[in-house]
Design an enzyme around this catalytic site. Structure first.
Site, PDB file in Angstrom:
ATOM      1  CD  GLU A  60      42.147  44.405  10.567  1.00 21.70           C
ATOM      2  OE1 GLU A  60      41.771  45.170   9.654  1.00 21.70           O
ATOM      3  OE2 GLU A  60      41.441  44.157  11.557  1.00 21.70           O
ATOM      4  CG  HIS A 129      34.637  36.692  13.221  1.00 26.50           C
ATOM      5  ND1 HIS A 129      33.738  37.099  12.266  1.00 26.50           N
ATOM      6  CD2 HIS A 129      35.126  37.832  13.791  1.00 26.50           C
ATOM      7  CE1 HIS A 129      33.669  38.427  12.248  1.00 26.50           C
ATOM      8  NE2 HIS A 129      34.510  38.900  13.174  1.00 26.50           N
TER       9      HIS A 129
END
Lengths: 325, 380
Positions: A60, A129
């Protein structure tokens, strides 16, 4: 007006913008061959080729960092961070680089970048998540944060985000991807920083964004049956925050409930409550209430997940509490 | 040791506004030193400290209180301040007014105290204010501000208008007022008055005010009961005439008093009236200039007013009003002639005198004004 899904609305926005401006490119994990973890970028690689729809390694920091560099040098990247939770890996790139470099370098360049990210809870995805990190990034001046609740808003706002010359964090709720809504076929954009009253009411203002708008609307339906007429204000944009819209609504209802999905402490709701206390104290007839997740990690157990997250019932309770104050 | 500082009586004023404390809370002040400034409807007056002591302020500047209210306390030592606990009084209910409700009440000019008194709620919200407001509107106690041409917040009565309002309402509530009206043929008087101008050589005629006031004073001489005051069910009849004289000012009416009208030469009276009007217009009338009237005169003759019913100025028992002099056809002997005519109204307090005496007074006044001009000193 045709009804399309939220995911289709986003995809249409990407198609339209990419067709109109070849400086726009997409980069992220599984966005090309994989067509996006949630299907947003389906077909885009076939249409625009691998130069403009790039699969990135699982880093990321690299994705956002490369996006910042590309934006500085004249392109308009739309990068995807698969889960909002993973933005923590690219925290420095978002919080310091994307948000502050244009300012820090005396405006020598622009950073016209969009960071799209799926956020929010869905079916026991658990603590890493399920999160909604908008409050964290709201604390960094220089970055815009958008979190739409309908296909119409999603399309209009994503187009504006892509055209914006400053970085925009664009949050898409996992539970909203499949919802349908009317979206006009003709070209339109929606301004960033402008809230929308999703339901008119007179007795209490419920401020929400993203998935929580739908919870608020459900609560408002139930409340209407009990004689309480709630107004639902969809912020649509977290930063810049449309405080006028909130204050205007509170000016007519004199009561405010803020519904937010993430943990209560240190949230956007606290910020809104503070703004109303500072600038709208004399508008209030009752204390401001926040309905948010309990201050615990989002549990894996579906039962506990439901218990921790804001529910329609909790919104109704909060509204009734301040309406009978 | 403590000394209570009460709002002193100043002239006719029944209440005063604390303009400014000249000494701070807790500070020492010696007797006779300036303590505070009080505003009455007429003027700002400096009040001296009535005693030595350390000041404890009870009434804040800007507050209006009736005469006699304790507005501060002077203590012998500073330590005494605050030691006295205030009277608990009847257990006050604690009511929370929400910020929005407070703000709305202020905007609409609603008294929160009244609202709280009329509510059994512990919390007052905007809905309570709105309900109270609509109740007041129905009762006609609060105007519909949307319909106001200007100043939707309402134009506050000036101290002067408040005084006028209070005195006149009290007058109407506390006395038995009757008005009798008579027509007076002043044709001869008009001619006579024209000659006063010629006589003086400057063309300046004696004023109608002076003429009427002298005539009234002379008529009062024959009917002294009209020159009286009624106080605590006792009538005080006076030997000299102190005649109130209504003057219209931009802020409202003032009624200075001309003393010994019966003894003044008519031209002297005229001069005093001019001075009096000048003083009134420049705001130089003192409370003393308006004290102690025994009867009042009010002239509406400069307007298109034929007659009106004046309101008594308590504790006086009579007031005379004069309308416009106008030419009218009147029967004289067997024929009709054009005559100058004026209506004179007498409002009197029926508690003190009856219609017969009032009528006799008007008859005398009519006689003087129509025929016996010398009786009130108008000579050419």
């Amino acid at each position: 007006m045709p009804e399309i899904t939220f995911v289709q609305a986003l995809r249409d926005a990407l198609y339209e913008e990419m067709r109109g401006d070849d400086k726009i490119f997409i980069m992220g994990e599984d966005v090309g061959l994989g067509e996006g973890a949630f299907g947003v970028t389906r077909g885009l690689m076939r249409e625009f080729g691998s130069e403009r729809v790039k699969d990135a390694p699982i880093s990321e920091a690299a994705i956002v960092g490369a996006g910042v560099g590309a934006a500085m040098t004249g392109t308009r990247p739309v990068v995807e961070i698969m889960f909002g939770d993973f933005l923590s890996v690219a925290f420095d790139e978002v919080y310091n680089k994307a948000a502050k470099w244009r300012y820090g370098h005396g405006g020598q360049f622009r950073i016209p970048m969009v960071i799209r990210s799926a956020f929010g809870h869905r079916a026991g995805n658990s603590m890493e998540h399920s999160q909604c990190p908008e409050a964290v990034f709201m604390h960094s001046p220089g970055i815009k944060i958008v979190a739409p609740s309908t296909p119409y808003d999603a399309k209009g706002l994503l187009k504006s985000a892509i055209r914006d010359d400053n970085p925009v964090l664009f949050f898409e709720h996992k539970q909203l991807y499949r919802i349908k809504g009317e979206v006009p076929e003709e070209e339109y954009t929606l301004p960033i920083g402008v809230a929308d009253v999703k339901r008119k009411g007179t007795d209490v203002t419920i401020v929400a964004w993203s998935l929580m708008v739908h919870k608020a609307l459900e609560a408002a339906d139930v409340l209407a049956g009990e004689g309480i007429n709630a107004e639902v204000v969809d912020l649509r944009t977290i930063a810049p925050l449309d405080k006028e819209a909130v204050l205007n609504s509170v000016a007519s209802t004199h009561r405010l409930v803020i519904v937010e999905e993430p943990n209560k402490t240190g949230g956007v709701g606290g910020e809104i409550a503070a703004i109303v206390a500072e600038e709208g104290f004399e508008l209030l007839d009752a204390p401001i209430m926040r309905v948010a997740s309990l201050d615990v990690p989002i549990p894996y157990s579906r039962v506990l997940e439901e218990y921790v997250l804001p529910s329609v019932e909790r919104i109704i309770d909060a509204v009734k509490t301040i309406c009978t104050y | 040791m403590r000394y209570e500082v009460a709002l002193p009586a100043i002239g006719y004023a029944e209440e005063g506004t604390i303009e400014e404390w000249l000494v701070n809370e807790g500070e020492y002040i010696a007797k006779g030193k300036p303590l505070l400034i009080i505003n009455t409807e007429k003027s700002a007056i400096e009040i001296e400290s009535p005693a030595d002591g350390y000041l404890h302020i009870l009434t804040d500047p800007g507050t209006t209180v009736p005469v006699g209210t304790v507005i501060g306390i002077l203590y012998e030592s500073r330590d005494e301040i605050g030691r006295e606990t205030k009277d608990a009084g009847p257990s006050e209910k604690r009511v929370f007014v929400t910020p929005a409700a407070r703000s709305l009440a202020e905007k609409e000019g609603i008294s929160l105290d009244e609202l709280i008194k009329n509510s059994d709620k512990k919390r007052i919200g905007t809905r309570d204010v709105e309900e109270f407001l609509s109740k007041l509107r129905k009762q006609g106690e609060v105007p519909d501000k949307k319909l106001c041409v200007e100043s939707p917040e309402g134009i506050p009565l000036t101290p002067m208008r408040k005084t006028i309002a209070r005195r006149l309402v009290r007058s109407l509530q506390e006395s038995a007022q009757v008005t009798a009206i008579t027509e007076i043929d002043v044709s001869e008087l008009v001619k006579l008055r024209d000659r006063t101008g010629l006589k003086k050589g400057n063309g300046k005629k004696t004023s109608w005010n002076a003429i009427f006031m002298k005539a009234i004073a002379s008529a009062v001489g024959e009917h002294p009961i009209l020159n009286s005051q009624l106080i605590d069910e006792k009538v005080y009849v006076f030997s000299t005439v102190a005649m109130g004289f209504a003057i219209d000012l931009p802020d409202g009416l003032v009624v200075p008093v001309i003393r010994n009208v019966e003894a003044l030469e008519i031209e002297e009276l005229d001069k005093r009236l001019v001075e009096c009007v000048e003083k009134a217009r420049t705001g130089q009338l003192s409370a003393g200039d308006m004290d102690g009237g025994t009867i009042t005169f009010s002239n509406a003759g400069m307007y298109e007013v034929d007659f009106f019913t004046p309101i008594l100025n308590p504790p006086q028992t009579a007031i005379v009003g004069v309308g416009k002099i106008r030419p009218v056809p009147r029967v004289i002997g067997e024929g009709i002639a054009i005559r100058q005519v004026v209506y004179i109204s007498l409002t009197y307090d029926h508690r003190v005198l009856d219609g017969a005496e009032a009528s006799r007074f008007l008859t005398t006044l009519k006689r003087f004004l129509e025929k016996e001009h010398g009786a009130f000193g108008l000579k050419v």
